[in-house]
Write a protein that holds these residues in place. Structure first.
Motif, mmCIF file in Angstrom:
data_model
loop_
_atom_site.group_PDB
_atom_site.id
_atom_site.type_symbol
_atom_site.label_atom_id
_atom_site.label_comp_id
_atom_site.label_asym_id
_atom_site.label_seq_id
_atom_site.Cartn_x
_atom_site.Cartn_y
_atom_site.Cartn_z
ATOM 1 N N ALA A 16 -17.018 17.455 -7.010
ATOM 2 C CA ALA A 16 -16.489 16.300 -7.728
ATOM 3 C C ALA A 16 -14.958 16.343 -7.801
ATOM 4 N N SER A 17 -14.410 17.530 -8.043
ATOM 5 C CA SER A 17 -12.955 17.652 -8.103
ATOM 6 C C SER A 17 -12.314 17.345 -6.750
ATOM 7 N N ALA A 18 -12.950 17.776 -5.670
ATOM 8 C CA ALA A 18 -12.399 17.528 -4.338
ATOM 9 C C ALA A 18 -12.462 16.050 -3.974
ATOM 10 N N VAL A 19 -13.564 15.382 -4.323
ATOM 11 C CA VAL A 19 -13.711 13.966 -3.975
ATOM 12 C C VAL A 19 -12.738 13.104 -4.794
ATOM 13 N N LEU A 20 -12.481 13.468 -6.025
ATOM 14 C CA LEU A 20 -11.573 12.691 -6.855
ATOM 15 C C LEU A 20 -10.104 12.947 -6.534
ATOM 16 N N SER A 21 -9.811 14.074 -5.895
ATOM 17 C CA SER A 21 -8.400 14.420 -5.658
ATOM 18 C C SER A 21 -7.651 13.414 -4.776
ATOM 19 N N PRO A 22 -8.237 12.794 -3.729
ATOM 20 C CA PRO A 22 -7.456 11.835 -2.931
ATOM 21 C C PRO A 22 -7.024 10.591 -3.700
ATOM 22 N N PHE A 23 -7.638 10.297 -4.830
ATOM 23 C CA PHE A 23 -7.264 9.124 -5.615
ATOM 24 C C PHE A 23 -6.133 9.429 -6.597
ATOM 25 N N ARG A 24 -5.638 10.645 -6.553
ATOM 26 C CA ARG A 24 -4.522 11.019 -7.405
ATOM 27 C C ARG A 24 -3.302 11.309 -6.514
ATOM 28 N N ASP A 25 -2.157 11.423 -7.164
ATOM 29 C CA ASP A 25 -0.909 11.643 -6.417
ATOM 30 C C ASP A 25 -0.878 13.045 -5.822
ATOM 31 N N TRP A 26 -0.394 13.113 -4.566
ATOM 32 C CA TRP A 26 -0.297 14.394 -3.875
ATOM 33 C C TRP A 26 1.158 14.845 -3.709
ATOM 34 N N TYR A 35 -2.895 9.224 3.098
ATOM 35 C CA TYR A 35 -2.668 10.078 4.267
ATOM 36 C C TYR A 35 -3.863 9.947 5.213
ATOM 37 N N ARG A 36 -3.592 9.610 6.448
ATOM 38 C CA ARG A 36 -4.649 9.487 7.446
ATOM 39 C C ARG A 36 -5.101 10.880 7.900
ATOM 40 N N VAL A 37 -6.355 10.968 8.319
ATOM 41 C CA VAL A 37 -6.864 12.244 8.832
ATOM 42 C C VAL A 37 -6.123 12.632 10.103
ATOM 43 N N ARG A 38 -5.793 11.646 10.951
ATOM 44 C CA ARG A 38 -5.097 11.953 12.192
ATOM 45 C C ARG A 38 -3.693 12.479 11.936
ATOM 46 N N GLY A 43 0.945 14.904 12.648
ATOM 47 C CA GLY A 43 2.172 14.894 11.853
ATOM 48 C C GLY A 43 2.144 13.793 10.816
ATOM 49 N N ILE A 44 2.738 14.069 9.662
ATOM 50 C CA ILE A 44 2.753 13.103 8.569
ATOM 51 C C ILE A 44 3.703 11.956 8.909
ATOM 52 N N THR A 45 3.213 10.726 8.685
ATOM 53 C CA THR A 45 4.009 9.515 8.871
ATOM 54 C C THR A 45 3.957 8.694 7.596
ATOM 55 N N ALA A 46 4.778 7.634 7.580
ATOM 56 C CA ALA A 46 4.808 6.741 6.421
ATOM 57 C C ALA A 46 3.755 5.646 6.524
ATOM 58 N N THR A 47 2.926 5.645 7.561
ATOM 59 C CA THR A 47 1.909 4.622 7.762
ATOM 60 C C THR A 47 0.832 4.757 6.695
ATOM 61 N N GLU A 48 0.502 3.618 6.081
ATOM 62 C CA GLU A 48 -0.551 3.629 5.073
ATOM 63 C C GLU A 48 -1.913 3.801 5.756
ATOM 64 N N SER A 49 -2.868 4.305 5.020
ATOM 65 C CA SER A 49 -4.189 4.599 5.578
ATOM 66 C C SER A 49 -5.260 3.902 4.766
ATOM 67 N N GLY A 50 -6.365 3.563 5.456
ATOM 68 C CA GLY A 50 -7.528 3.050 4.753
ATOM 69 C C GLY A 50 -8.276 4.188 4.065
ATOM 70 N N VAL A 51 -9.106 3.826 3.107
ATOM 71 C CA VAL A 51 -9.790 4.845 2.317
ATOM 72 C C VAL A 51 -10.735 5.669 3.189
ATOM 73 N N LEU A 52 -11.507 5.025 4.065
ATOM 74 C CA LEU A 52 -12.536 5.711 4.835
ATOM 75 C C LEU A 52 -11.969 6.510 5.998
ATOM 76 N N VAL A 53 -10.709 6.318 6.342
ATOM 77 C CA VAL A 53 -10.102 7.108 7.421
ATOM 78 C C VAL A 53 -9.010 8.014 6.874
ATOM 79 N N SER A 54 -8.972 8.150 5.555
ATOM 80 C CA SER A 54 -7.964 8.996 4.933
ATOM 81 C C SER A 54 -8.501 10.411 4.783
ATOM 82 N N ILE A 55 -7.738 11.215 4.062
ATOM 83 C CA ILE A 55 -8.152 12.603 3.823
ATOM 84 C C ILE A 55 -9.414 12.680 2.972
ATOM 85 N N LEU A 56 -9.796 11.534 2.396
ATOM 86 C CA LEU A 56 -11.045 11.503 1.630
ATOM 87 C C LEU A 56 -12.261 11.771 2.515
ATOM 88 N N LEU A 57 -12.180 11.426 3.798
ATOM 89 C CA LEU A 57 -13.333 11.559 4.691
ATOM 90 C C LEU A 57 -13.847 12.999 4.788
#
Length: 225
Positions: A16-26, A35-38, A43-57
């Motif tokens: 539960a803590s891991a799943v909730l962590s992407p919805f908080r500030d990093w 943050y996108r999984v890719r 490399g980290i970019t300023a491009t916004e990511s969708g929820v299902l393709v983010s680090i939440l996946l």
């Protein structure tokens, strides 16, 4: 049983803590879901990511592993989920440090923030839960043995008939032939007609003239007057 329940609760709390962590500030007010999984591999970019393709996946995948591990009482699945969460979190920290030049921790909203702490804590709790769980190997085998009927003595195989009765002591079997054993003639003493066993004088056989003298008391000469 108690260890399995306690370990399952700790592992589920970590999921539960891991799943909730992407919805908080990093980092610097940017949430983990941005943050996108890719980006973790390119490399980290300023491009916004969708929820299902983010680090939440990967964190959702880890949570499903934890649920499956709790249901199946599999310590390996729970431990693997914890390693997935910790691995992706550390990989993000490496990429973020490369993009920002360094990682900082600040109390004014700059640097690493609470979302990263939640992710790291979730991965650690999963590993602790896996260590607390006892699994199902020994308990299932013991329950299966208790359910199976136990025979007092098992029948010996065909090539070990001499191991019966069930004392399992080696020796000759009680019946080696389907026919009854021959009876031995009872002992009646020495043969009276055998000279080798005769130790006392015997009467002459019938029909044969014998010595008229007494072999035990021979005749003596009368005394002279």
């Amino acid at each position: 049983m108690i260890r399995n329940i306690l370990g399952s609760l700790v592992a589920l709390a970590g999921a539960a803590s891991a799943v909730l962590s992407p919805f908080r500030d990093w980092y610097d007010g940017r949430a983990g879901q941005d943050y996108r999984v890719r980006d973790l591999f390119e490399g980290i970019t300023a491009t916004e990511s969708g929820v299902l393709v983010s680090i939440l996946l990967p964190f959702l995948f880890a949570a499903l592993l934890v649920i499956a591990g709790v249901v199946l009482r599999s310590r390996i699945a729970v431990a693997l989920a914890g390693l997935v969460v910790l691995g992706f979190t550390i990989l993000w920290m490496v990429r973020q440090g490369q993009a920002a030049g360094s990682l900082t921790v600040g109390g004014d909203g700059a640097g690493l923030q609470v979302g990263v702490v939640n992710a790291l804590a979730g991965g650690v709790l999963m590993l602790i839960g896996a260590l607390l769980m006892r699994g199902r190997g020994r308990g299932a085998a013991r329950a299966r043995r208790e359910r199976e009927p136990v025979e007092p003595y098992g029948a010996p195989p065909a090539d070990q008939v001499d191991m019966w009765p069930p004392t399992q002591e080696p020796g000759m079997s009680t019946h080696t032939s389907p026919w009854p054993e021959p009876e031995v003639d009872p002992y009646t003493g020495p043969d009276p007609h055998d000279p080798r066993t005769r130790s006392y004088p015997q009467a002459p056989p019938p029909g044969r003239a014998g010595d008229p003298r007494d072999p035990v008391h021979p005749p003596q000469r009368p005394p002279e007057a």
